[in-house]
Write a protein that holds these residues in place. Structure first.
Motif, short mmCIF file in Angstrom:
data_model
loop_
_atom_site.label_atom_id
_atom_site.label_comp_id
_atom_site.label_asym_id
_atom_site.label_seq_id
_atom_site.Cartn_x
_atom_site.Cartn_y
_atom_site.Cartn_z
N GLN A 137 34.30 -57.63 -21.54
CA GLN A 137 33.49 -57.50 -22.75
C GLN A 137 33.90 -58.31 -24.10
O GLN A 137 32.79 -58.50 -24.76
N ASP A 138 34.93 -58.86 -24.08
CA ASP A 138 35.76 -59.54 -25.07
C ASP A 138 35.87 -60.66 -25.05
O ASP A 138 36.52 -61.41 -25.70
N GLY A 139 35.34 -61.53 -23.90
CA GLY A 139 35.37 -62.93 -23.76
C GLY A 139 36.69 -63.30 -22.80
O GLY A 139 37.12 -64.51 -23.08
N GLY A 140 37.72 -62.29 -22.71
CA GLY A 140 38.97 -62.82 -22.07
C GLY A 140 38.79 -63.74 -20.87
O GLY A 140 39.76 -64.57 -20.65
N ASN A 141 37.59 -63.50 -20.04
CA ASN A 141 37.70 -64.40 -18.82
C ASN A 141 36.83 -65.42 -19.29
O ASN A 141 35.48 -65.47 -18.99
N ASP A 142 37.39 -66.36 -20.08
CA ASP A 142 36.66 -67.46 -20.67
C ASP A 142 36.51 -68.77 -19.56
O ASP A 142 35.93 -69.90 -19.92
N ARG A 143 36.80 -68.50 -18.19
CA ARG A 143 36.68 -69.54 -17.37
C ARG A 143 37.15 -70.82 -17.42
O ARG A 143 36.79 -71.78 -16.99
N LYS A 144 38.32 -70.62 -18.23
CA LYS A 144 39.18 -72.09 -18.55
C LYS A 144 39.79 -72.39 -17.20
O LYS A 144 39.95 -73.58 -17.01
N TYR A 145 40.07 -71.27 -16.43
CA TYR A 145 40.59 -71.53 -14.80
C TYR A 145 39.76 -70.84 -13.91
O TYR A 145 38.83 -70.13 -14.51
N SER A 146 39.64 -71.26 -12.63
CA SER A 146 39.12 -70.70 -11.84
C SER A 146 39.52 -69.15 -11.74
O SER A 146 40.73 -69.09 -11.91
N GLU A 147 38.74 -68.09 -11.09
CA GLU A 147 39.18 -66.89 -11.05
C GLU A 147 38.48 -66.06 -10.05
O GLU A 147 37.42 -66.44 -9.47
N HIS A 183 29.39 -75.46 -12.00
CA HIS A 183 30.26 -76.04 -11.21
C HIS A 183 29.86 -75.90 -9.68
O HIS A 183 30.53 -76.10 -8.79
N TRP A 184 28.45 -75.74 -9.65
CA TRP A 184 27.74 -75.75 -8.11
C TRP A 184 27.00 -77.18 -8.18
O TRP A 184 26.30 -77.65 -8.72
N ASP A 185 27.42 -77.57 -6.85
CA ASP A 185 26.50 -78.70 -6.28
C ASP A 185 25.38 -78.06 -5.24
O ASP A 185 26.00 -77.47 -4.25
N SER A 186 24.03 -78.02 -5.66
CA SER A 186 23.14 -77.79 -4.92
C SER A 186 22.76 -78.47 -3.48
O SER A 186 22.17 -77.85 -2.84
N THR A 187 23.22 -79.71 -3.59
CA THR A 187 22.96 -80.48 -2.25
C THR A 187 23.99 -79.92 -1.19
O THR A 187 23.77 -80.20 -0.16
N LYS A 188 25.18 -79.53 -1.77
CA LYS A 188 26.15 -79.08 -0.67
C LYS A 188 26.38 -77.55 -0.64
O LYS A 188 27.10 -77.09 0.29
N ASN A 189 25.50 -76.97 -1.62
CA ASN A 189 25.73 -75.44 -1.69
C ASN A 189 27.45 -74.95 -1.77
O ASN A 189 27.61 -74.08 -0.77
N LEU A 190 28.17 -75.77 -2.51
CA LEU A 190 29.32 -75.42 -2.72
C LEU A 190 29.96 -75.53 -4.08
O LEU A 190 29.03 -76.26 -4.84
N TYR A 191 30.78 -74.87 -4.68
CA TYR A 191 31.55 -75.10 -5.97
C TYR A 191 32.53 -76.03 -5.99
O TYR A 191 33.01 -76.27 -4.90
N TYR A 192 32.56 -76.96 -7.11
CA TYR A 192 33.67 -78.06 -7.05
C TYR A 192 34.32 -78.00 -8.52
O TYR A 192 33.97 -77.16 -9.36
N ILE A 193 35.69 -78.16 -8.67
CA ILE A 193 36.39 -78.26 -9.40
C ILE A 193 37.44 -79.23 -9.55
O ILE A 193 37.90 -79.60 -8.50
N PRO A 194 37.72 -79.85 -10.81
CA PRO A 194 39.23 -80.53 -10.90
C PRO A 194 40.51 -79.80 -10.61
O PRO A 194 40.52 -78.54 -10.48
N ALA A 195 41.53 -80.35 -10.49
CA ALA A 195 42.96 -80.01 -10.06
C ALA A 195 43.49 -78.97 -11.26
O ALA A 195 43.31 -77.82 -10.97
N MET A 196 43.07 -79.50 -12.36
CA MET A 196 43.76 -78.57 -13.57
C MET A 196 43.14 -77.27 -13.70
O MET A 196 43.86 -76.29 -13.93
N PRO A 197 41.77 -77.22 -13.92
CA PRO A 197 41.08 -75.87 -14.12
C PRO A 197 41.18 -75.06 -13.01
O PRO A 197 40.67 -73.99 -13.00
N ASP A 198 41.56 -75.63 -11.70
CA ASP A 198 41.87 -74.73 -10.40
C ASP A 198 43.38 -74.31 -10.36
O ASP A 198 43.60 -73.80 -9.69
N ALA A 199 44.00 -74.66 -11.61
CA ALA A 199 45.40 -74.04 -11.97
C ALA A 199 46.18 -74.73 -11.00
O ALA A 199 47.33 -74.21 -10.72
#
Length: 680
Positions: A137-147, A183-199
């Motif tokens: 409710q207060d934005g704590g899950n800001d999606r800075k990292y995968s979760e 972070h969604w690729d509709s051609t592969k139907n998968l999510y992608y992410i770089p290393a750092m925001p994947d923690a």
């Protein structure tokens, strides 16, 4: 459905529980020999024992190192509970402020799922209620990292059975889920992410995408981690929508989850490696789009954290890589990737001349606890012959040993050397690091309590002949109080051989079939939350009111705000307190100007004492300001109050109306350090 209970019935139930516990704990009235919670709390927490008596399940085990670590992890967890006002709480990851924290509360969403899986076993619902409200409710899950926060929130519901609370967050969960479409690729139907925001900085994907020159950032890939997290979140949202009676949303998210599961199994399974691995999103001179990365990573086990993969021999065989020292198992812990990788353990980053954080081989509690949780799911939900309970205990014991520094002190830090042992990142900001789970691995793994929606509880202890006994008591489950006792030969607790279960302090009938125990708990009982008074001294923002001043160390850019910041701990390695160090007097004061009048009738003082430099004050006085005068409050206790170090001291006094309060501390031989002051 929850059976609603009024306050009188709740009070009656609690009184009966206390009475019943007294009866079964008294050796003169029954044959059982059960541990004394107060003695355990005193042994592990000394003066601060009351909070733990009120909040945690108590645990005893024949493996004393596991037992010691269990109690340390609750001490660590308590230190990361931060009061941020009006019965609002958050859980921090780093114990002190980091530049990448989310202000002003110093949270990071990367390990939120670990925090909730662990904190769901606390009896006081305010902590997880407050944290979940903050995340959704207060934005704590800001999606800075995968979760996988929605999954964790549902896992907590499986323990406390509060459907009303979890369903109120349904819209926020959907909102957060849909925002991951960036972070969604509709051609592969998968999510992608770089290393750092994947923690997980410096992974195979990010290092190879840099040509072996870097890897802190970059390396966008379709990873088993984020895709498994999103599967877990989709399944949780489907379940929560069903609780709310929203069949349309429930079916929609179930379809999302099933489609994602099928794509993960089809596209992220690497037949040549027999492992779930990344595929590159990046296409450059070093790597090609959609190619698999060239090595196994511990991240490939993330799908089992959510029991995602089908129960097949092909998928289950991946677990041999987790228990084989040729691959992901080091002598002292799990490796984040295997030694065959070209850049395994190559050091790319240093901090103050010491090795920095990397995921190209070091052992991280974050992922270790994730994989041990996944192994527990494998042992509970799959028919396989790759891993055994002995493998589970081996990983758990390795992980347990990582909590101990070479000097024998308990202090969990960021990462470890799985080949040589000992911590890698061990300096000021990594002490007592809350980036993982442990006690959930004991409660739902070793002791085998498997939460569910039903009135019947499954218990499947993941033990072997090396465990002679365990005792897990005062567990709040579906509003009932549970005690689990395992005694190999029946001599320890005198309650019989094998597993014994008490529900609301009455011995329960337990059935046993194919290694799993079942016990009827009964319909859930919802205990309404208790409203807490607001601490009017709290200032999380470090500006404006309440405004602290002091006779010493009073500058705003020093420690004075640490005495009213909602963070409390007594670890000597890392400080968060106002002190009298440097004072030329034997009396010093700390005052707080609230900026407006409040009715106040109590103070809570948390002195830090280390037996060396700092001790509890020799004496103290509490005053309130009236005009230009400071007037002593009239204490309500009948006898003089002596403050105790390393715990909260509640001082009651006759209610006054005040805009400012002041406490003067007398210190003759040692200095005074105050972790926190609260006024109510």
């Amino acid at each position: 459905m929850i059976r609603q209970t009024n306050y009188h019935l709740i009070l009656k139930q609690l009184l009966l529980s206390v009475f019943s516990f007294f009866i079964i704990s008294c050796n003169t009235t029954h044959p059982y020999t059960l541990p004394d919670h107060n003695k355990l709390a005193t042994a592990y927490y000394q003066e601060d024992r009351q909070w733990y008596l009120d909040n945690i399940p108590f645990f005893e085990c024949s493996d004393k190192q596991i037992e010691q670590t269990y109690y340390y992890r609750w001490k660590l967890y308590k230190a990361h509970i931060r009061n941020v006002g009006d019965s609002r709480y958050v859980i921090t990851e780093f114990i002190n402020h980091m530049p990448w924290d989310r202000e002003p509360f110093c949270t990071i969403n990367a390990a939120s799922m670990h925090h909730i899986y662990e904190g769901r076993w606390l009896k006081d619902n305010r902590y997880m209620d407050g944290y979940t409200n903050y995340l959704f409710q207060d934005g704590g899950n800001d999606r800075k990292y995968s979760e996988s926060v929605a999954d964790a929130a549902y896992a907590r519901y499986l323990v406390n059975a509060d459907a009303t609370f979890v369903t109120k967050h349904l819209d926020s969960m959907k909102y957060s889920y849909e925002h991951w479409n960036d972070h969604w690729d509709s051609t592969k139907n998968l999510y992608y992410i770089p290393a750092m925001p994947d923690a997980t900085e410096y992974t195979i994907a990010s290092i190879d995408a840099s040509g072996g020159k870097d890897g802190f950032e970059g390396g966008e890939a379709f990873r088993p981690t984020i895709n498994s997290y999103m599967y877990g979140n989709a399944m949780a949202i489907s379940h929560i929508a069903a609780l709310k009676g929203d069949k349309s949303v429930s079916n929609d998210y179930l379809q999302k989850a099933v489609a994602l599961k099928n794509t993960i199994e089809k596209s992220l399974w690497n037949d040549s490696l027999g492992h779930f691995t990344d595929r590159f999103k990046v296409n450059n001179q070093y790597v090609r789009y959609w190619d698999f990365i060239r090595g196994r990573e511990l991240a490939g086990m993330a799908p089992w954290y959510f029991s995602l993969p089908a129960d097949t021999k092909k998928f289950n065989a991946a677990w041999k890589h987790v228990i084989d020292t040729t691959y992901l198992l080091g002598k002292y812990g799990l490796r984040t990737n295997e030694p065959a990788y070209e850049y395994y353990f190559k050091q790319f980053v240093y901090f103050e001349g010491q090795r920095g954080s990397q995921w190209n081989g070091p052992s991280w509690p974050y992922q270790t606890s994730q994989v041990i949780t996944a192994m527990a799911n494998l042992l509970n939900h799959y028919k396989q012959d790759v891993v055994t309970n002995t493998d589970y205990l081996h990983l758990l014991r390795q992980y347990t040993k990582q909590h101990f520094l070479p000097n024998g002190n308990l202090n969990l830090v960021e990462n470890y050397d799985p080949n040589l042992g000992g911590p890698i990142v061990y300096y000021y900001w990594s002490n007592h690091y809350n980036h993982s789970s442990y006690n959930n691995l004991i409660i739902s793994g070793l002791c085998g309590l498997r939460p569910s929606t039903g009135d019947t509880l499954e218990i499947n202890p993941l033990i072997d002949e090396s465990i002679d006994y365990f005792y897990l008591s005062d567990i709040r489950y579906h509003g009932h109080t549970l005690t689990l006792i395992y005694d190999k030969d029946g001599n320890r607790y005198k309650a019989g051989k094998g597993l014994t279960v008490f529900i609301d302090n009455k011995k329960a009938d337990v059935t046993h079939s194919q290694g799993t125990y079942k016990v009827f708990v009964g319909a859930p009982v919802l205990i309404p939350p208790v409203k807490q008074a607001s601490n009017v001294a709290l200032n999380v923002h470090r500006k404006g009111y309440p405004l602290p001043t002091a006779s010493v160390n009073a500058l705003a850019d020093t420690s004075i705000y640490q005495a009213i910041d909602g963070k409390i701990w007594y670890f000597p390695e890392i400080t968060n307190r106002w002190t009298t160090v440097g004072s030329t007097s034997h009396t010093d004061w700390l005052a707080i100007d609230f900026g407006k009048p409040f009715e106040i009738s109590s103070a809570k003082i948390y002195p830090f004492a280390d037996g060396n430099t700092f001790a509890a004050p020799d004496d103290f006085t509490i005053e309130y300001q009236k005009g230009e005068q400071w007037i002593p409050v009239k204490l309500t206790p009948d006898k003089p109050v002596k403050l105790i170090g390393n715990t909260g001291n509640t001082i009651g006094f006759k209610k006054i109306t005040a805009t400012a309060m002041r406490i003067t501390f007398k210190h003759e031989l040692k200095q005074v350090a105050i972790s926190e002051i609260e006024y109510y």
